[in-house]
Design a protein around this motif. Structure first.
Motif, short mmCIF file in Angstrom:
data_model
loop_
_atom_site.label_atom_id
_atom_site.label_comp_id
_atom_site.label_asym_id
_atom_site.label_seq_id
_atom_site.Cartn_x
_atom_site.Cartn_y
_atom_site.Cartn_z
N PHE A 1 -6.10 10.04 0.97
CA PHE A 1 -5.43 11.34 1.01
C PHE A 1 -4.49 11.37 2.21
N LYS A 2 -3.28 11.87 1.99
CA LYS A 2 -2.26 11.80 3.04
C LYS A 2 -1.96 13.18 3.62
N PHE A 3 -1.73 13.19 4.92
CA PHE A 3 -1.39 14.42 5.63
C PHE A 3 -0.08 14.19 6.40
N VAL B 1 0.64 5.53 8.42
CA VAL B 1 1.67 4.90 7.58
C VAL B 1 2.94 4.62 8.40
N HIS B 2 3.70 3.69 7.95
CA HIS B 2 5.04 3.35 8.43
C HIS B 2 5.29 3.55 9.95
N ILE B 3 4.51 2.85 10.78
CA ILE B 3 4.82 2.87 12.22
C ILE B 3 6.17 2.18 12.38
N PRO C 1 0.79 -1.23 0.00
CA PRO C 1 0.00 0.00 0.00
C PRO C 1 0.83 1.28 0.00
N HIS C 2 2.14 1.17 0.02
CA HIS C 2 2.95 2.37 0.25
C HIS C 2 4.26 2.36 -0.54
N ILE C 3 4.24 2.99 -1.70
CA ILE C 3 5.49 3.20 -2.44
C ILE C 3 5.55 4.65 -2.93
N HIS C 4 6.71 5.04 -3.38
CA HIS C 4 6.88 6.34 -4.03
C HIS C 4 7.52 6.10 -5.40
N LEU C 5 7.09 6.87 -6.37
CA LEU C 5 7.68 6.80 -7.71
C LEU C 5 7.97 8.21 -8.18
N THR D 1 6.22 -0.89 1.93
CA THR D 1 7.68 -0.83 1.77
C THR D 1 8.20 0.59 1.99
N ASP D 2 7.38 1.61 1.66
CA ASP D 2 7.87 3.00 1.57
C ASP D 2 9.04 3.06 0.58
N ASN D 3 8.93 2.23 -0.47
CA ASN D 3 10.01 2.14 -1.46
C ASN D 3 10.28 3.50 -2.12
ZN LIG Z 1 6.33 7.13 2.24
#
Ligand SMILES: [Zn+2]
Length: 452
Positions: A145-147, A239-241, A60-64, A311-313
């Motif tokens: 939506f992320k804050f 996200v990402h605890i 559920p969590h990547i960056h591109l 992953t927060d890739n």
């Molecule tokens: Zn992230």
């Protein structure tokens, strides 16, 4: 006549268990589940050899597009994802501009370049972006939506509680399938900690970097985020605890039934720590922590206080990472998609005996449900998308970054043996990965439009 069937598999259906079934696939969907005698002929047959047959992993969590061009990363990193069994991923989009003029062409790029399916979460920094949330849903099917309670120093600022509260109310008004995400660290605590470390140990190690994000900054922000969501009435996803303290606190807060909250940790926080030999290649935000944090996170996974694994890739090459530029100069992030599932299986199932059902459910069905993709994704059922992984739970492989599919040329697991790898990955009904080769073309993946 089926397109494909998978035989001799131990089929994992999240929430139900393991079954000796054959899976029949037609037109990209699961068409039949049954005994061999019920199964029509198929043009292609894959023998799972008694291995687990599971839904494709959802990260559920990547960056591109942060350190490389979006289209290039979209192409390469979704191939790394597929080879690691990740068939769908949620991409956090950022920047201070309106998303409306950008999303159409980004979605077009996904349709042309991606090999795994992607959906978007939009980070909200400005009033304009907040005003356009409804329209981003209507035109592009975005429901998350992320804050950022804390920003990235020198890159972008965090937003205030007042802004977050307004955003949460907006998410609440969109209904129960919409969800807010928060990066939970208290800005003022980490600013003071950062300044102190930067002054006293400018040439510090990864362990020193860890001090720039004290555990209590995460724990405190998780409390505030949950409180704000309780007041606004929205669903919230943390996200990402990354800390034991944050996860333990979150476990208490989610007992409050007025607070509908979900928690994510990442494969890195579950498998490596600040003392590992990769040094500043592991620089990240929030920072990698201690072994005690990894242990505490696993305990919370086992107790079902953590819902998903991301992953927060953030992919990049070593030349861009610049670990040699020192603690302050190195860039945050690492490529980690292909090793996501193997790292979790190695640490959770093989080393700690966390039940395989627990791990696989959090990797598949939970993110699908939270983000409105279930039952299209996250299960193996008649009518669901045929994104399927044949998992060789005992396969050992020594990680060599130059053998992985990411364009990034380093891995936090370099030289380490990880146990539990996909042997075959089926994407949209086609054999997409087999014998360590990707055998589909870019564009096999799609953009996932969601509905409220
Ligand atoms: Zn992230």
């Amino acid at each position: 006549m089926l397109d494909l069937k998978i035989i001799n598999g131990n089929v994992f259906i999240p929430g139900s268990g393991f079954f000796n079934l054959e899976v029949g696939i037609k037109d990209g969907k699961v068409a039949v589940l049954g005994d061999s005698k019920d199964m029509p002929e198929a043009s292609e047959t894959v023998d799972a050899g008694g291995n687990i047959v599971m839904p494709g992993v959802i990260d559920p969590h990547i960056h591109l597009g942060i350190f490389g061009e979006f289209a290039m990363e979209c192409e390469h990193e979704t191939r790394a994802a597929l080879a690691g069994g990740v068939t769908s991923a949620g991409v956090f989009m950022g920047g201070g501009e309106s998303y409306l003029p950008q999303l159409g062409s980004l979605i077009e790029t996904v349709e042309q370049k991606a090999s795994a399916d992607l959906f978007f979460h939009l980070s909200i920094f400005t009033d304009e972006q907040m005003d356009e949330m409804d329209e981003c849903y209507k035109q592009f099917g975005v429901t998350s939506f992320k804050f950022y309670m804390a920003g990235v120093k020198g890159v972008f600022p965090g937003v205030t509680d007042g802004f977050i509260y307004e955003g949460f109310k907006k998410v609440a008004s969109m209904g129960d399938r919409a969800i807010a995400c928060t990066h939970c660290e208290d800005q003022s605590v980490i600013d003071i900690a950062f300044d102190k470390v930067a002054k006293e140990k400018p040439n510090g190690t990864l362990a020193d970097w860890s001090e720039t994000g004290p555990n209590m900054a995460e724990e405190e922000a998780i409390m505030r985020a949950c409180y704000l969501a309780e007041q606004a009435g929205n669903r919230l996803y943390i996200v990402h605890i990354s800390t034991k303290d944050g996860a333990d606190r979150f476990a208490l807060l989610r007992k409050n039934e007025n607070c509908r909250v979900y928690g994510e940790t990442t494969s890195a926080y579950l498998s490596v720590n600040k003392h590992d030999p990769f040094g500043l290649l592991g620089k990240m935000l929030p920072p990698l922590r201690d072994q005690a944090d990894t242990d505490g996170l696993w305990e919370n996974v086992r107790q079902d206080n953590i819902d998903t694994f991301g992953t927060d890739n953030v992919s990049m090459t070593k030349a861009v990472k610049q670990a040699e530029a020192g603690m302050l100069g190195a860039m945050p992030g690492y490529p980690i998609l292909q090793t996501h599932l193997p790292a979790i299986l190695t640490e959770g199932y093989h080393k700690r005996n966390v039940p395989i059902e627990t791990i696989l459910t959090k990797a598949t069905m939970n993110p699908a449900k939270i983000y409105g993709l279930f039952p299209q994704k996250g299960t193996i059922a008649v009518g669901s998308d045929a994104d399927i992984v044949i998992l060789d739970l005992n396969k050992e492989r020594v990680v060599r970054a130059d053998e992985l599919f990411s364009y990034g040329d380093f891995s936090l697991y370099e030289g380490k043996t990880l146990t539990g790898w996909p042997s075959v990955v089926v994407k949209s009904g086609k054999v997409a990965y087999k014998d360590d080769k990707i055998i589909v073309e870019p564009g096999t993946g799609s953009y996932l439009r969601r509905t409220l």
